[in-house]
Design a protein around this motif. Structure first.
Motif, short mmCIF file in Angstrom:
data_model
loop_
_atom_site.label_atom_id
_atom_site.label_comp_id
_atom_site.label_asym_id
_atom_site.label_seq_id
_atom_site.Cartn_x
_atom_site.Cartn_y
_atom_site.Cartn_z
N PRO A 191 0.84 -1.21 0.00
CA PRO A 191 0.00 0.00 0.00
C PRO A 191 0.87 1.25 0.00
N LEU A 192 0.26 2.35 -0.40
CA LEU A 192 0.96 3.63 -0.46
C LEU A 192 0.18 4.64 0.38
N ARG A 193 0.81 5.16 1.42
CA ARG A 193 0.21 6.15 2.32
C ARG A 193 0.75 7.51 1.93
N VAL A 194 -0.15 8.39 1.45
CA VAL A 194 0.27 9.67 0.88
C VAL A 194 -0.21 10.83 1.74
N SER A 195 0.68 11.80 1.95
CA SER A 195 0.31 13.07 2.57
C SER A 195 0.09 14.09 1.45
N ALA A 196 -1.15 14.53 1.29
CA ALA A 196 -1.52 15.40 0.18
C ALA A 196 -2.84 16.07 0.51
N PRO A 197 -3.21 17.10 -0.24
CA PRO A 197 -4.49 17.75 0.02
C PRO A 197 -5.66 16.86 -0.39
N ILE A 198 -6.76 16.97 0.35
CA ILE A 198 -7.99 16.25 0.01
C ILE A 198 -9.16 17.23 0.12
N ASN A 199 -10.33 16.80 -0.33
CA ASN A 199 -11.55 17.58 -0.13
C ASN A 199 -12.16 17.26 1.23
N SER A 200 -12.52 18.30 1.95
CA SER A 200 -13.17 18.10 3.24
C SER A 200 -14.65 17.82 3.03
N ASP A 201 -15.37 17.73 4.13
CA ASP A 201 -16.80 17.43 4.06
C ASP A 201 -17.59 18.74 4.00
N LYS A 202 -18.79 18.72 4.54
CA LYS A 202 -19.71 19.85 4.41
C LYS A 202 -19.32 21.02 5.31
N GLY A 203 -19.76 22.19 4.92
CA GLY A 203 -19.55 23.40 5.70
C GLY A 203 -20.63 24.41 5.38
N HIS A 204 -20.54 25.58 5.98
CA HIS A 204 -21.51 26.63 5.70
C HIS A 204 -20.91 27.99 5.97
#
Length: 1005
Positions: free
Chosen positions: A768-781
């Motif tokens: 497996p490959l464990r990557v540190s990178a940006p992701i999309n977060s969940d909901k907000g307002h």
């Protein structure tokens, strides 16, 4: 010397312009601005320009008509824009040619309801619209998208204020607009030749004096325009030049961004430092336009813009650790048990260090456009095509030093025998420290530490074109239909490299490390620079020290590289892992219908539309894989993605009376990820010894054998928003209105750093490959409301002297949160406030205008806000997770401007910004561990972290204006002519004739 030059220049200008203006010393007062003004929605559709005079007949008025000039005119123009636009829009209009109400366009934006700014380096450097910065809203120039280098937007402060006619903030969208970001759209509108009656020559010259940076810096802008008849039509041309310059100095005193175990069982940040953000910033700019109107139904234009940016950065840093001391005395503590240190004295701590910067950044942005309009009865066709190119280059040189000279047999002493008095400070206080009996002018107290360099280049370019159609149906329910297409072909790239002289592989074989060399042997000129902290109550010591000059660093780069033994004397090579290339093609189409009807005599109208956007994106980078350990393989990586989004909108305006209206809007918007976050370049590192045929020893239980990596994320999704807005507006006088707006924006997909399993695992392996990178977060307002009121007191029956005064005020409330993964676990979500967002912000502006005198006093304030969320684990928490946060307290800001007009030609003006000159204060807040799972509501400790003393700037100058009395020009284009209604069939009378065409539209402004 600069002041003498400016005086000569100003005197010459006055003499020349007075001679030129002699035949027409008395000008006719300007008529009121166009009451039909709207915000600019397209480059090619002529907006009813906010500051254009209305027709002569409409402007004539009566004997008691108020002459509309300066502040009053700007306020009335902004009112008209807000009232007439289809969207919810707030605008600020220049009170005169070359005169926005602030020195920088970004500072002007802070006066708009719902807009907040952070200020550093002599200007507002971050502009947030309803809680979100320029990453999340679209910036346009004359209704046309514009950007800087590889980014998707442009900083508002990069626009020359002298060339700006208005700043328009679209809070809601319609389908015919370029797709705004989730926070909206900000349009910067310049002037065009048909905004003027005829020949005009206008300009301004002024000098800036910053309190911290000192000196006087010349600034100026000049505009020349004319329009003339060509056959049965007319043509006009305009050219504007702007030049701004500022030498600024922000003085910063700070504790370390860390809470460490300290003396006698206490806790404290243990690394205070001084930092100076000092630089000279230049912004030259040229913009121009040519318009040709062969007849009222046909118009063509070409226009261009060059924005230059030059930044000579000589920032510097001086730090004095408190840890490692031989003894600690006079400790003052707080909290239960006295666990948090407030102040004290340390003897012989670890030696101090620092650096001196010598950076030069340069940006050139060009935009050229051509387009036109054709009216064929009820149908209007407009087209616009534009080419934008933008290149940023950056060269960073950082000369590192340390305190303590080398001694025989030891070129890296641990300490220097210093005694340091320090004040850590509680939240809301200002930290400080003083080195006792330290002589900052003695070269023997310093030694060379190393040279760090950066070399970067970023580019962006695009072709953008659009064709729009507008059809007047002569149908009461659907009076207008709109449709159009837009195509954009965008390229973006970034190249980056760096190096440090202490890395042996960066030096020539066998070349010694020059760490610890006396600074007298370094091929640079060292001097005591001018100190900062002017006006500080408890300044640190030293406030100045020996540092290499900016000029000697830039002029001796080759010799400096030879001195440290770099492999080459050229700039650092670009690192393929920090570089990328991207191409993005988008095709958008929209349809929109304007609708209208009455309910009980109350008119209701609005727009219903949808915009579809198809995007085809390709982004390329480099992948580095380490397998086996110590062996690196580089290979290109290429990612292509396609997608289509639909952005519907419905807008309504309910006219309860001619003065009172309610706007309602429901829209969907999106923001694309930044190209830098999409960078597919990735570094993949080999796992530790795992069980395999060549390494049969298994890992301990619970430890996973995996590759690790870091990089960008080309699979990021767009940030999406569903928006609901309402605005109740009351227009009670020609310059006055009050409004209250409320909004709810439901968001999803904020980009945030995280660690996750890469799909498919490590390339070429079963691991497996464990990557540190940006992701999309969940909901907000983002929820909130805005209240504003603006008026001059020109009410019927008011005494004459009362009419000289006016006021503007607005208050904004924001609640902005989003769910983010908890410590790199994408399944465990934590609700956090959005960064840099204040719950409350407000502006109060007082105005006086009578005869030649104009005075404006503005006060801006915002409540504290959070500026960071850093997730860490280290020795201070025994490896458990904790969070560091910054809580920022912005000082109230008071600005003053005044002007005096002579002979209707010349205006002497003065601006004084940041009059109160109070420091920005920032607290350091640590959320301590509370168990195996991090709890965001866990126990906290807090200290003072930083205080920033920002520039207070005085500006003195003169504006001049000539021309404007030429013969009346050809009439502006009328709106598209609606077709006549079908004839009424009756037995005897003939069908009714078609109605007469409407009156020509007022003169464009």
């Amino acid at each position: 010397m600069r002041r003498v030059d400016f005086g000569l220049l100003s005197t010459t200008a006055l003499a020349v312009t007075a001679f030129t203006a002699a035949p027409a010393a008395a000008q006719t007062p300007s008529p009121p601005p166009n009451p039909n003004a709207t915000a600019q929605q397209s480059p090619a559709i002529p907006p009813q320009n906010a500051d254009a005079p209305q027709s002569a007949a409409a402007a004539a008025g009566g004997d008691n008509a108020i002459v509309v000039t300066g502040l009053r005119r700007a306020l009335q123009s902004a009112r008209n824009v807000k009232r007439n636009s289809d969207q919810i829009v707030d605008a600020i209009v220049a009170q005169d040619i070359g005169k926005l109400p602030d020195i920088a366009v970004s500072d002007t934006a802070a006066r708009i309801p719902g807009v907040q700014v952070t200020r550093e380096r002599g200007e507002a450097d971050r502009v947030l619209v309803r809680g979100l910065d320029r990453t999340f809203y679209t910036t346009t120039y004359n209704g046309r998208e514009i950007f800087t280098a590889e980014t998707r937007s442009v900083a508002l402060q990069d626009f020359p204020s002298g060339a700006i006619a208005a700043l328009e903030a679209f809070k809601t969208s319609t389908a015919n607009l370029i797709e705004p970001g989730i926070a909206g759209l900000v349009n910067v509108r310049s002037r065009r030749p048909f905004d003027f009656k005829g020949f005009e020559l206008d300009g301004s010259f002024w000098e800036l004096h910053p309190r911290q940076g000192g000196g006087w810096q010349p600034n100026g802008n000049a505009m020349i325009t004319d329009r003339w008849r060509v056959g049965d039509g007319e043509m006009g041309a305009l050219l504007n030049f702007s030049y701004t310059r500022l030498h600024y100095l922000d003085s910063i005193i700070s504790n370390a961004y860390f809470v460490a175990p300290f003396a006698n069982g206490t806790r404290s940040p243990d690394w205070p430092y001084i930092e100076y953000d000092e630089a000279t910033r230049y912004r030259p700019s040229i913009n121009g336009a040519i318009q040709w109107r062969p007849n009222p139904d046909l118009e063509f234009y070409v226009e261009g813009l060059w924005q230059g940016f030059r930044h000579q950065i000589e920032d510097r840093h001086f730090e004095q650790p408190l840890w490692g001391g031989a003894s600690y005395t006079n400790l003052v503590t707080r909290n239960t048990g006295g666990s948090l240190v407030e102040s004290g004295t340390v003897f012989n701590p670890f030696r101090g260090e620092g650096w001196q910067g010598g950076t030069y950044n340069k940006t050139n942005t060009y935009q050229f456009a051509a387009g036109g309009r054709y009216d064929a009865g009820p149908l209007r066709i407009t087209a616009d095509v534009a080419r934008t190119t933008s290149t940023f280059t950056g060269s960073t040189e950082s000369v590192d030093y340390r305190l303590c000279s080398s001694v025989p047999g030891n070129n890296d002493p641990f300490n220097c025998g210093q005694t340091v008095n320090f004040v850590i400070g509680a939240p809301g206080e200002v930290p400080s420290f003083q080195l006792v009996n330290f002589n900052p002018a003695n070269p023997a107290n310093y030694a060379f530490r190393g040279l760090f360099e950066e070399n970067q280049q970023a580019k962006g370019k695009d072709w953008q074109g659009r064709v729009d159609f507008e059809y007047q149906t002569h149908n009461d329910f659907l009076p207008k239909l709109q449709w159009g297409v837009r195509y954009v072909d965008r390229d973006a790239s970034r190249l980056y490299g760096n190096r440090y002289s202490r890395d042996a592989f960066r030096r020539l074989p066998g070349f010694p490390d020059v760490f610890g060399t006396p600074i007298t042997s370094v091929p640079l000129d060292y001097e005591l620079f001018g100190p900062g902290f002017k006006g500080a109550d408890n300044p640190p010591f030293p406030t100045t020290w020996l540092a290499p000059t900016y000029a000697s660093i830039r002029n001796n780069i080759v010799q400096l590289r030879q001195f440290v033994g770099f492999l080459t004397t050229t700039p650092p090579d670009y690192d393929p892992l920090a570089s990328f290339r991207a191409n993005e093609k988008s095709l958008a189409g929209y349809v929109q219908a304007n609708w209208a009807f009455d309910i009980g005599g109350v008119p209701i109208d609005g727009q219903l539309g949808v915009r579809a956007v198809h995007t085809d994106r390709n982004i390329q980078g480099t992948q580095r894989v380490e397998n086996p350990p110590g062996t690196f393989v580089f290979s290109p990586i290429d990612i292509t993605q396609k997608k289509t989004v639909w952005l519907p909108n419905i807008n309504a305006k309910i006219m309860f009376s001619p003065e009172l209206q309610l706007r309602l809007a429901a829209t969907k918007t999106r923001t694309r990820p930044q190209f830098n976050d999409l960078n597919p370049s990735i570094t993949i590192n080999s796992p530790p010894g795992c069980a395999s045929p060549t390494n049969p020893t298994p890992l301990p239980p619970g430890v996973r054998c995996e590759f690790t990596g870091n990089g960008g994320n080309p699979f990021l999704k767009d940030l999406k928003a569903t928006n609901f807005d309402a605005s109740l507006e009351y227009y009670f006088s020609p310059t006055g209105f009050a409004a209250i707006a409320a909004f709810h924006h439901a968001l999803k997909g904020f980009v945030t750093p995280s660690t996750f399993d890469f799909p498919g695992g490590a390339p070429g392996t079963t691991f497996p490959l464990r990557v540190s990178a940006p992701i999309n977060s969940d909901k907000g307002h983002v929820n909130g409301f805005e209240v504003q009121a603006n008026t001059f007191f020109d009410f019927a029956g008011a005494p004459e002297w009362v009419r000289w005064f006016g006021i503007q005020g607005n208050v904004t409330y924001l609640s902005a949160n989003a769910k983010y993964p908890n410590f790199r676990d994408t399944s465990d979500l934590v609700t956090r406030p959005l960064l840099f967002v204040s719950r409350w912000s407000y502006n109060v502006i007082g105005m006086f205008e009578h005869g030649p005198v104009s005075v404006r006093v503005a006060y801006n304030k915002r409540s504290p806000y959070w500026a960071d969320w850093a997730e860490l684990n280290d020795f201070s928490s025994n490896g458990q997770n904790y969070v560091l946060r910054q809580k920022v307290h912005e000082p109230g800001r008071l600005d003053l401007s005044a002007s005096y007009t002579l002979m209707n030609r010349y205006t002497l003006f003065a601006d004084w910004t940041n009059v109160l000159s109070r420091p920005q204060k920032v607290d350091l807040v640590r959320i301590d561990p509370s168990g195996a799972r991090f709890d965001p509501n866990g126990p906290t400790v807090a200290f003072a972290w930083r205080a920033r003393y920002q520039e207070r700037i005085l500006s003195l100058g003169v504006r001049f204006r000539f021309g404007g009395e030429s013969a009346a020009a050809a009439p502006p284009p009328p709106p598209p002519v609606a077709p006549p209604p079908p004839p009424v069939v009756q037995p005897a009378p003939a069908p009714a004739p078609p109605p007469p065409p409407p009156a020509p539209a007022p003169q464009r402004g």
